[in-house]
Write an enzyme that holds these catalytic residues in place. Structure first.
Site, PDB file in Angstrom:
ATOM      1  CE1 TYR A  75      -2.767  -3.172   1.308  1.00 54.37           C
ATOM      2  CE2 TYR A  75      -4.382  -1.276   1.487  1.00 54.37           C
ATOM      3  CZ  TYR A  75      -4.527  -2.674   1.426  1.00 54.37           C
ATOM      4  OH  TYR A  75      -4.973  -3.636   1.590  1.00 54.37           O
ATOM      5  CG  HIS A  89      -7.876  -6.175   4.394  1.00 49.69           C
ATOM      6  ND1 HIS A  89      -8.132  -7.502   4.563  1.00 49.69           N
ATOM      7  CD2 HIS A  89      -7.131  -6.198   3.003  1.00 49.69           C
ATOM      8  CE1 HIS A  89      -7.416  -8.216   3.650  1.00 49.69           C
ATOM      9  NE2 HIS A  89      -7.001  -7.493   2.610  1.00 49.69           N
ATOM     10  N   GLY A  90     -11.047  -7.159   5.005  1.00 47.52           N
ATOM     11  CA  GLY A  90     -11.543  -8.329   5.900  1.00 47.52           C
ATOM     12  C   GLY A  90     -10.414  -8.837   7.028  1.00 47.52           C
ATOM     13  CG  ASP A  91     -11.862 -10.707  10.659  1.00 45.78           C
ATOM     14  OD1 ASP A  91     -12.014 -11.229   9.583  1.00 45.78           O
ATOM     15  OD2 ASP A  91     -12.636 -10.808  11.813  1.00 45.78           O
ATOM     16  CB  THR A 122     -18.088 -12.747   4.004  1.00 49.42           C
ATOM     17  OG1 THR A 122     -18.187 -11.376   4.212  1.00 49.42           O
ATOM     18  CG2 THR A 122     -19.650 -13.479   3.735  1.00 49.42           C
ATOM     19  CG  ASP A 205      17.383 -38.263 -15.813  1.00 50.22           C
ATOM     20  OD1 ASP A 205      16.524 -38.196 -16.338  1.00 50.22           O
ATOM     21  OD2 ASP A 205      18.128 -37.066 -15.430  1.00 50.22           O
TER      22      ASP A 205
HETATM   23  C1  SPV Z   1      16.295 -32.410 -14.718  1.00 49.66           C
HETATM   24  O1  SPV Z   1      16.070 -31.819 -13.649  1.00 49.66           O
HETATM   25  O2  SPV Z   1      16.064 -33.585 -14.792  1.00 49.66           O
HETATM   26  C2  SPV Z   1      17.259 -31.841 -15.553  1.00 49.66           C
HETATM   27  C3  SPV Z   1      18.131 -30.645 -14.928  1.00 49.66           C
HETATM   28  O3  SPV Z   1      17.304 -32.029 -16.662  1.00 49.66           O
HETATM   29  S1  SPV Z   1      19.599 -31.414 -14.701  1.00 49.66           S
HETATM   30  O4  SPV Z   1      19.571 -32.482 -13.549  1.00 49.66           O
HETATM   31  O5  SPV Z   1      20.521 -30.323 -13.995  1.00 49.66           O
HETATM   32  O6  SPV Z   1      20.160 -31.937 -15.734  1.00 49.66           O
HETATM   33 MG    MG Z   2      16.282 -33.933 -16.991  1.00 50.67          MG
END
Ligand code: SPV
Ligand code: MG
Length: 432
Positions: A75, A89-91, A122, A205
Site C-alpha cells: 500500500y 479490509h477483511g479481518d 465473510t 534418469d
Molecule cells: C532435470 O531436472 O532432470 C534436469 C536438470 O534435466 S539437470 O538435472 O540439471 O540436468
Molecule cells: Mg532432465
C-alpha cells in the site's frame, strides 16, 4: 468528508467484497484500489482479467466513488498519494502471511492519524464457491497453458520449482513467504524434472520412465494445482514421436517443453563428461524443433531448446552458434546449462546472446552455481530460473534418517517430535 480505502485483487466480486463496501460507505467516500497484475501474482492470485477490466468492474459496484491502481501490495504508493482516513479490509489479514502486510499498513497510516478497520471476513457458501470456481478456471488447460507466456511479460524472472507428485505440486502451488519487509513472495511455475520423476520411481534418469508415465505424473500435479508447468522433455525422443507428444502436452495444458540437444542414451547432465554422452547435430536438432513447432496447434505452447555444449565442454562458440540456429528453427526459448560452480560461463553466454537477441527467453538451472541470485541472473537477461531438484534432495535424507532411527529404536517415539502431524499435511490437501 472522510475517505475510506480498500484494495481489491480479484476478478470476481462476491458477498465478502460487497460487505466490505457496505461497511466502508458508513465511514466516508469509498476509494477502491485495483491491485496490479504483478502484485496479484506475488500474492498467488493469478489474474484472469486485465487491469482495466478489473478497474471497470470495481467502478460499477455500489457505493464506489473512485477507483485507482495500486502497484504495491504493501500500500505504500496509494497511502502516500491519498492519505486515506481509513483502510478497510477483511479481518482474515490478521493471520498468516498477510498479517505482515497489515502490520506494515498500520505503521504507515498511524503516522498521520489514519486507522485500520477490520471487517469480519465473510465465510459463506457462496464466497467459497466463487473462490473454488476461480481456482478451477485457472486449472483449465486453456488458462494454465498460456500462463507461462503471460508471466514472462509480467514478472522480471519466472521462479520455477520442481514438482514430481501431487504433494510436491501443492507445496510449489501454496508456499508463500514474507519477503522484503512484509511483501509476499511465491513460486510462479513448476518444473517436472526427468531426474526427479525418475528418482521418485527408483529409476535412473536415462529416458527409461516412458512418456505415458511422465504424463501420469503431470496429471497428478495438474489435478491439484493451477500454476504453469514446464516439462523436462529430455531429448524429445524420435522426431516422429516428439510431434505427437507436443500435441498431447498442449491438450493437457502444459505450458512448455524443454528438449536437450543430445542423442542416443541420454544421461543426466550433472554427470558432465564423466559418462559418454553424444550431442545431436545442429541440423538434426533444428529439424526436431521445427517439426514440433509445425505440429503445435495453440499459440501459447513453448518449445524451448536446451544446449549442452558447456556441459560437454564443447565451448562457448558452439553454444552460441547452436542458440542462434535453434532460435532460427523456431525455438521459443533457450536453456543454457552448466555444471560449473563459477557462473562466469553462464553470464558470458547470456550477455553475448542478448547482444544479438533481446527477446527470446533464456532459461537457467542454477544447481551448481547456486550462489547466484535471481536478480543477478535477470540482470544478465535470464527470464526463467529453475530450481530443478531441491525438493527431492531435501526429502530424501530426512526419510532415510527416519527409517534408520526407527530401526535402531524398535519404535517410532524417538522420531516423532521431528515429524509433522498428519492433520497439517491433510490441511494442505483439503484447502484446494
Ligand atoms: C532435470 O531436472 O532432470 C534436469 C536438470 O534435466 S539437470 O538435472 O540439471 O540436468
Ligand atoms: Mg532432465
Amino acid at each position: 468528508m472522510k475517505t475510506v480505502y480498500t484494495c481489491f485483487g480479484t476478478d470476481v466480486i462476491h458477498d465478502g467484497h460487497l460487505n466490505i463496501l457496505k461497511h466502508a460507505a458508513e465511514y466516508g467516500r469509498v476509494i477502491v484500489g485495483c491491485l496490479s497484475d504483478r502484485e496479484m501474482i506475488r500474492c498467488t492470485k493469478f489474474p484472469t482479467t486485465t487491469e482495466s477490466e478489473r478497474m471497470e468492474l470495481y467502478r460499477s459496484l455500489p457505493g464506489v466513488s473512485e477507483v485507482v491502481m495500486q502497484n504495491n501490495m504493501l500500500y505504500n504508493d496509494v497511502i502516500e498519494a491519498l492519505h486515506p482516513d481509513y483502510i478497510i479490509h477483511g479481518d482474515n489479514w490478521k493471520e498468516g502471511a498477510e498479517s505482515a502486510v497489515r502490520a506494515h499498513v498500520e505503521k504507515l497510516v498511524s503516522a498521520y492519524g489514519g486507522q485500520i478497520i477490520d471487517v469480519p471476513y465473510t465465510y459463506s457458501e457462496s464466497v467459497s464457491k466463487v473462490d473454488r470456481r476461480l481456482r478451477e478456471k485457472l486449472s483449465m488447460p486453456e488458462y494454465r497453458r498460456k500462463r507461462l507466456r503471460q508471466l514472462l511479460e509480467m514478472v522480471p524472472v519466472v521462479k520455477t520449482m520442481e514438482a514430481h507428485s501431487g504433494l510436491t505440486g501443492l507445496i510449489v502451488e501454496k508456499t508463500v513467504v514474507e519477503a522484503e519487509n512484509g511483501r509476499l513472495d511465491q513460486f510462479d511455475a513448476m518444473w517436472v524434472s526427468s531426474l526427479c520423476d525418475s528418482t521418485d520411481k527408483g529409476k535412473p534418469d536415462i529416458e527409461l520412465v516412458d512418456m505415458t508415465s511422465r504424463l501420469r505424473t503431470i496429471d497428478d500435479i495438474m489435478e491439484v494445482t493451477t500454476k504453469p508447468i514446464i516439462l523436462d522433455g529430455d531429448t524429445g525422443g524420435l522426431t516422429e514421436h516428439f510431434v505427437y507428444n507436443v500435441r498431447t502436452l498442449e491438450r493437457m495444458g502444459v505450458s512448455a517443453v524443454i528438449i536437450e540437444d543430445k542423442t542416443g542414451l541420454k544421461k543426466n547432465s550433472l554427470f558432465g563428461t564423466e559418462v559418454v554422452q553424444t550431442q545431436d547435430s545442429i541440423e538434426n536438432f533444428s529439424a526436431k524443433i521445427a517439426a514440433g513447432k509445425k505440429a503445435q496447434l495453440s499459440d501459447d505452447f513453448m518449445i524451448i531448446a536446451r544446449i549442452e555444449s558447456l556441459i560437454l565442454e564443447r565451448g562457448m562458440e558452439d553454444a552460441l552458434t547452436r542458440a542462434f540456429a535453434f532460435t532460427a528453427a523456431g525455438a521459443d526459448g533457450i536453456m543454457i546449462h552448466s555444471r560449473k560452480k563459477d557462473p562466469a560461463e553462464i553470464f558470458e553466454f547470456c550477455d553475448r546472446f542478448r547482444e544479438k537477441d533481446k527477446k527470446t527467453p533464456i532459461v537457467v538451472v542454477p544447481t551448481s552455481f547456486n550462489q547466484v541470485t535471481e536478480e543477478e541472473l535477470a540482470s544478465h537477461g535470464v527470464n526463467i530460473v529453475i530450481y530443478a531438484n531441491q525438493l527431492m534432495r531435501a526429502a530424501f535424507p530426512v526419510m532415510r534418517q527416519t527409517a534408520e532411527d526407527i530401526l535402531r529404536a524398535h519404535r517410532a517415539k524417538e522420531v516423532d517430535s521431528r515429524l509433522m502431524p498428519f492433520k497439517d499435511i491433510i490441511r494442505l490437501i483439503d484447502e484446494l
